[in-house]
Scaffold this motif. Structure first.
Motif, PDB file in Angstrom:
ATOM      1  N   LEU A  54       0.889  -1.217  -0.055  1.00 15.73           N
ATOM      2  CA  LEU A  54      -0.024   0.083   0.031  1.00 15.73           C
ATOM      3  C   LEU A  54       0.822   1.277  -0.007  1.00 15.73           C
ATOM      4  O   LEU A  54       1.817   1.273   0.658  1.00 15.73           O
ATOM      5  N   ILE A  55       0.472   2.083  -0.874  1.00 13.22           N
ATOM      6  CA  ILE A  55       1.237   3.390  -0.996  1.00 13.22           C
ATOM      7  C   ILE A  55       0.304   4.409  -0.443  1.00 13.22           C
ATOM      8  O   ILE A  55      -0.784   4.511  -1.064  1.00 13.22           O
ATOM      9  N   ILE A  56       0.634   5.185   0.493  1.00 13.90           N
ATOM     10  CA  ILE A  56      -0.129   6.179   1.174  1.00 13.90           C
ATOM     11  C   ILE A  56       0.499   7.677   0.709  1.00 13.90           C
ATOM     12  O   ILE A  56       1.581   7.880   0.997  1.00 13.90           O
ATOM     13  N   ASP A  57      -0.253   8.173  -0.156  1.00 13.75           N
ATOM     14  CA  ASP A  57       0.254   9.595  -0.754  1.00 13.75           C
ATOM     15  C   ASP A  57      -0.131  10.704   0.199  1.00 13.75           C
ATOM     16  O   ASP A  57      -1.540  10.967   0.403  1.00 13.75           O
ATOM     17  N   ASP A  58       1.041  11.235   1.158  1.00 11.46           N
ATOM     18  CA  ASP A  58       0.411  12.268   1.899  1.00 11.46           C
ATOM     19  C   ASP A  58       1.351  13.570   1.331  1.00 11.46           C
ATOM     20  O   ASP A  58       1.888  14.493   2.182  1.00 11.46           O
ATOM     21  N   GLY A  59       1.265  13.890   0.010  1.00  9.91           N
ATOM     22  CA  GLY A  59       1.896  15.039  -0.186  1.00  9.91           C
ATOM     23  C   GLY A  59       3.496  15.016  -0.748  1.00  9.91           C
ATOM     24  O   GLY A  59       3.970  15.962  -0.928  1.00  9.91           O
ATOM     25  N   GLY A  60       3.969  13.787  -0.663  1.00 15.47           N
ATOM     26  CA  GLY A  60       5.562  13.618  -1.172  1.00 15.47           C
ATOM     27  C   GLY A  60       5.520  13.340  -2.773  1.00 15.47           C
ATOM     28  O   GLY A  60       4.568  13.185  -3.242  1.00 15.47           O
TER      29      GLY A  60
ATOM     30  N   GLY B 229       1.764  -3.353  -8.988  1.00  9.69           N
ATOM     31  CA  GLY B 229       1.044  -4.188  -8.275  1.00  9.69           C
ATOM     32  C   GLY B 229       0.705  -3.483  -6.842  1.00  9.69           C
ATOM     33  O   GLY B 229      -0.343  -4.202  -6.023  1.00  9.69           O
ATOM     34  N   ALA B 230       1.130  -2.227  -6.643  1.00  7.50           N
ATOM     35  CA  ALA B 230       0.841  -1.650  -5.448  1.00  7.50           C
ATOM     36  C   ALA B 230      -0.429  -0.792  -5.452  1.00  7.50           C
ATOM     37  O   ALA B 230      -1.005  -0.443  -6.482  1.00  7.50           O
ATOM     38  N   ILE B 231      -1.318  -0.885  -4.199  1.00  8.23           N
ATOM     39  CA  ILE B 231      -2.453   0.046  -4.074  1.00  8.23           C
ATOM     40  C   ILE B 231      -1.929   1.435  -3.722  1.00  8.23           C
ATOM     41  O   ILE B 231      -0.966   1.298  -2.910  1.00  8.23           O
ATOM     42  N   ARG B 232      -2.897   2.339  -4.324  1.00  4.69           N
ATOM     43  CA  ARG B 232      -2.536   3.663  -3.982  1.00  4.69           C
ATOM     44  C   ARG B 232      -3.584   4.164  -3.375  1.00  4.69           C
ATOM     45  O   ARG B 232      -4.834   4.295  -3.943  1.00  4.69           O
ATOM     46  N   ILE B 233      -3.376   5.151  -2.179  1.00  5.27           N
ATOM     47  CA  ILE B 233      -4.422   5.747  -1.650  1.00  5.27           C
ATOM     48  C   ILE B 233      -3.984   7.340  -1.368  1.00  5.27           C
ATOM     49  O   ILE B 233      -2.950   7.349  -1.026  1.00  5.27           O
ATOM     50  N   SER B 234      -5.047   8.078  -1.151  1.00 10.27           N
ATOM     51  CA  SER B 234      -4.723   9.475  -0.674  1.00 10.27           C
ATOM     52  C   SER B 234      -4.937   9.791   0.708  1.00 10.27           C
ATOM     53  O   SER B 234      -5.996   9.362   1.132  1.00 10.27           O
ATOM     54  N   ALA B 235      -3.980  10.100   1.540  1.00  7.79           N
ATOM     55  CA  ALA B 235      -4.150  10.391   2.886  1.00  7.79           C
ATOM     56  C   ALA B 235      -5.238  11.420   3.036  1.00  7.79           C
ATOM     57  O   ALA B 235      -5.992  11.248   3.853  1.00  7.79           O
ATOM     58  N   ALA B 236      -5.327  12.466   2.431  1.00  4.13           N
ATOM     59  CA  ALA B 236      -6.551  13.583   2.575  1.00  4.13           C
ATOM     60  C   ALA B 236      -7.923  12.827   2.279  1.00  4.13           C
ATOM     61  O   ALA B 236      -8.708  13.128   3.085  1.00  4.13           O
ATOM     62  N   ALA B 237      -7.888  12.047   0.945  1.00  8.17           N
ATOM     63  CA  ALA B 237      -9.205  11.619   0.756  1.00  8.17           C
ATOM     64  C   ALA B 237      -9.644  10.657   1.963  1.00  8.17           C
ATOM     65  O   ALA B 237     -10.869  10.210   2.172  1.00  8.17           O
TER      66      ALA B 237
ATOM     67  N   VAL C 273       4.796   5.270   2.751  1.00  4.91           N
ATOM     68  CA  VAL C 273       4.204   6.659   3.164  1.00  4.91           C
ATOM     69  C   VAL C 273       5.045   7.625   2.318  1.00  4.91           C
ATOM     70  O   VAL C 273       6.181   7.543   2.369  1.00  4.91           O
ATOM     71  N   SER C 274       4.459   8.345   1.387  1.00  6.34           N
ATOM     72  CA  SER C 274       5.467   9.620   0.737  1.00  6.34           C
ATOM     73  C   SER C 274       4.843  10.818   1.435  1.00  6.34           C
ATOM     74  O   SER C 274       3.506  11.273   0.985  1.00  6.34           O
ATOM     75  N   CYS C 275       5.658  11.472   2.019  1.00 11.04           N
ATOM     76  CA  CYS C 275       5.286  12.737   2.656  1.00 11.04           C
ATOM     77  C   CYS C 275       6.335  13.757   2.626  1.00 11.04           C
ATOM     78  O   CYS C 275       7.315  13.203   2.515  1.00 11.04           O
ATOM     79  N   PRO C 276       5.931  14.949   2.846  1.00  6.78           N
ATOM     80  CA  PRO C 276       7.208  15.961   3.038  1.00  6.78           C
ATOM     81  C   PRO C 276       7.878  15.526   4.393  1.00  6.78           C
ATOM     82  O   PRO C 276       7.667  14.896   5.213  1.00  6.78           O
ATOM     83  N   GLY C 277       9.148  15.864   4.226  1.00  2.39           N
ATOM     84  CA  GLY C 277      10.320  15.615   5.303  1.00  2.39           C
ATOM     85  C   GLY C 277       9.794  15.912   6.767  1.00  2.39           C
ATOM     86  O   GLY C 277      10.108  15.217   7.663  1.00  2.39           O
ATOM     87  N   GLY C 278       8.940  16.880   6.972  1.00  5.56           N
ATOM     88  CA  GLY C 278       8.512  17.451   8.119  1.00  5.56           C
ATOM     89  C   GLY C 278       7.556  16.556   8.698  1.00  5.56           C
ATOM     90  O   GLY C 278       7.375  16.552   9.954  1.00  5.56           O
ATOM     91  N   ARG C 279       6.929  15.527   7.949  1.00  5.12           N
ATOM     92  CA  ARG C 279       6.081  14.579   8.568  1.00  5.12           C
ATOM     93  C   ARG C 279       6.604  13.062   8.750  1.00  5.12           C
ATOM     94  O   ARG C 279       5.867  12.318   9.102  1.00  5.12           O
TER      95      ARG C 279
END
Length: 466
Positions: free
Chosen positions: A164-170, A177-185, A213-219
């Protein structure tokens, strides 16, 4: 070929809790594949030796060759189970599994030859049948495993694990084959001060084997801490890994991934622990049924209220579950959120309640939690979300508190047998328990669980039970 799952489309509105499941479990599918490989290997060994024995000495040779197969099989299976012949890597790459299985056969042959040399049996040892049978077994094993590739693809699809890939703005990460979701959604946020946020993440991570998790460095630090109690292999994206060529980290495409969490128990250890839990808890419920009935009647007759007290606690993967106890307080004064710890002369506690709390009998209904799979016999004790150490919530004292949730909570644990139980009037009361819980997470063995259970019998009655 039917795909094992399809990723759900993201929508602007927050999804209902029932819709948070992003993938069905692949663990049972993998177990089916392991079993198919295991059966195929056993048949290959038996058939390989039988064919060679028949070629050398017809039916009489078959009987002799089966003796060799019986000697080889238990040693081979033991080695194969431990060298990864039945593992995720073996399911991903057929030749990886074949190589490990053949290595197990060769070592098993060496062990049998060594034992034969030591005991010098009276019967003749046909080297031709033995060596030929082993060679035939390995060839059949390789062929069988290659044929089973279609079965593995049918059961597990293109990937044998749920990623699972969690996209949190990164940065965007592309993985086949990976599932992708938006942290915001999905309304996911790395908020360590919000148990509901942790529970929501735990619900989404059901059946997930690895999360990125793909996010900015601060998180990154907050996400890393969130994942440590999630009982899942968790990685956060950090492109410095790729630029520095860091060792012990993954690089996918141009992106570097840092492993920040991992499940503490493998499949074999989890199976052993679960089998022990079910066997012991089931036996204990049957053996203690007269006591359970007697206590239930006493609680009911005390004030006519419900027999059981149910409270929301946080369990494995930071997910909520309902924990059962015999009710020990007056019905109208029960604290469902656990905001007020019981004190020595607590007026809320009934006469029956004081006895069952002092003898830990009030905890016995948690045996049903064990059977339901919410708890284990041994593990970190589950706490109410409103529990305080001094005037602080537990996780405000030490953020490592969330790491203890990477295992199922237990009826007892290292903290309990060391005397760290009862009210948490001071922050140090929690720190001592937390240190014991984190120690338990390292190097689990079934023998230590058994030891903790026996040592628990010494502290069932204690002066901190009020």
């Amino acid at each position: 070929m039917n795909a094992p799952f399809a990723a759900r489309p993201l929508v602007a509105d927050a999804p209902h809790v029932d819709d948070l499941l992003v993938a069905p479990s692949r663990e049972k599918r993998r177990l089916q594949c392991y079993l198919a490989l295991l059966v195929g290997d056993i048949i290959s060994v038996i058939l390989g030796f039988s064919v060679v024995g028949y070629v050398f000495a017809a039916r009489e040779g078959v009987a002799d060759s089966l003796v060799h197969a019986q000697l080889i099989l238990p040693i081979f299976l033991t080695l194969a189970l431990y060298n990864g012949a039945y593992s995720i890597d073996a399911l991903r790459e057929a030749w990886t599994g074949i190589f490990r299985a053949m290595l197990a056969v060769v070592i098993a042959m060496a062990v049998v030859v060594f034992v034969q040399f030591l005991i010098k049996p009276g019967t003749d040892f046909s080297r031709s049948v033995f060596n030929g049978g082993a060679l035939a077994a390995m060839l059949l094993m390789a062929w069988t495993r290659l044929q089973l590739r279609s079965f593995v693809r049918w059961r597990c699809g293109a990937s044998v694990i749920n990623e699972l890939i969690i996209d949190d703005g990164g940065p965007q990460v592309n993985m086949r084959g990976a599932i992708r979701i938006s942290a915001a959604a999905m309304e996911l946020k790395p908020d360590l001060k919000d148990p509901d946020a942790l529970d929501r993440l735990g619900l989404i991570l059901r059946n997930i084997d690895r999360v990125i998790v793909s996010c900015p460095g601060g998180r990154r630090a907050e996400w890393a801490m969130m994942l440590k109690g999630a009982n899942v292999d968790g990685e956060v994206l950090d492109d410095e890994v790729a630029r520095l060529g860091a060792q012990g980290a993954r690089v996918v495409g141009k992106h570097g991934l840092l492993l920040v969490s991992a499940g503490p128990l493998g499949m074999r250890d989890r199976a052993i622990k679960r089998l022990f839990d079910v066997t012991f808890a089931g036996s204990a419920i049957i053996a203690l049924s007269p006591l359970l009935i007697a206590v239930a009647l006493a609680v009911k007759l005390q004030d006519g209220g419900p027999v059981f007290f149910m409270q929301k606690r946080m369990g494995r993967g930071n997910r909520f579950f309902n924990m059962y106890k015999f009710r020990s307080m007056t019905q109208s004064l029960c604290d469902k959120d656990g905001n007020q710890s019981a004190s020595k002369n607590d007026q809320r506690i009934t006469r029956v309640g004081r006895f069952i709390r002092g003898t830990s009998i009030d905890e016995l209904p948690q045996l049903f939690n064990v059977l339901l799979g919410d708890m284990s016999l041994v593990g970190p004790r589950p706490h109410a979300t409103g529990s305080l150490a001094g005037d602080k919530l537990f996780w405000e004292v030490d953020l490592r508190y969330w790491q203890r949730h990477c295992l199922k909570p237990g009826l007892s644990g290292l903290a309990q047998i060391r005397g760290y139980r009862g009210a948490t009037d001071h922050e140090s009361d929690l720190v001592n328990r937390l240190q014991s819980d984190l120690e338990y997470l390292e190097g689990w063995t079934i023998m230590r669980d058994i030891k903790i259970i026996f040592l628990t019998l010494r502290v069932l009655v204690h002066d901190r039970a009020f």
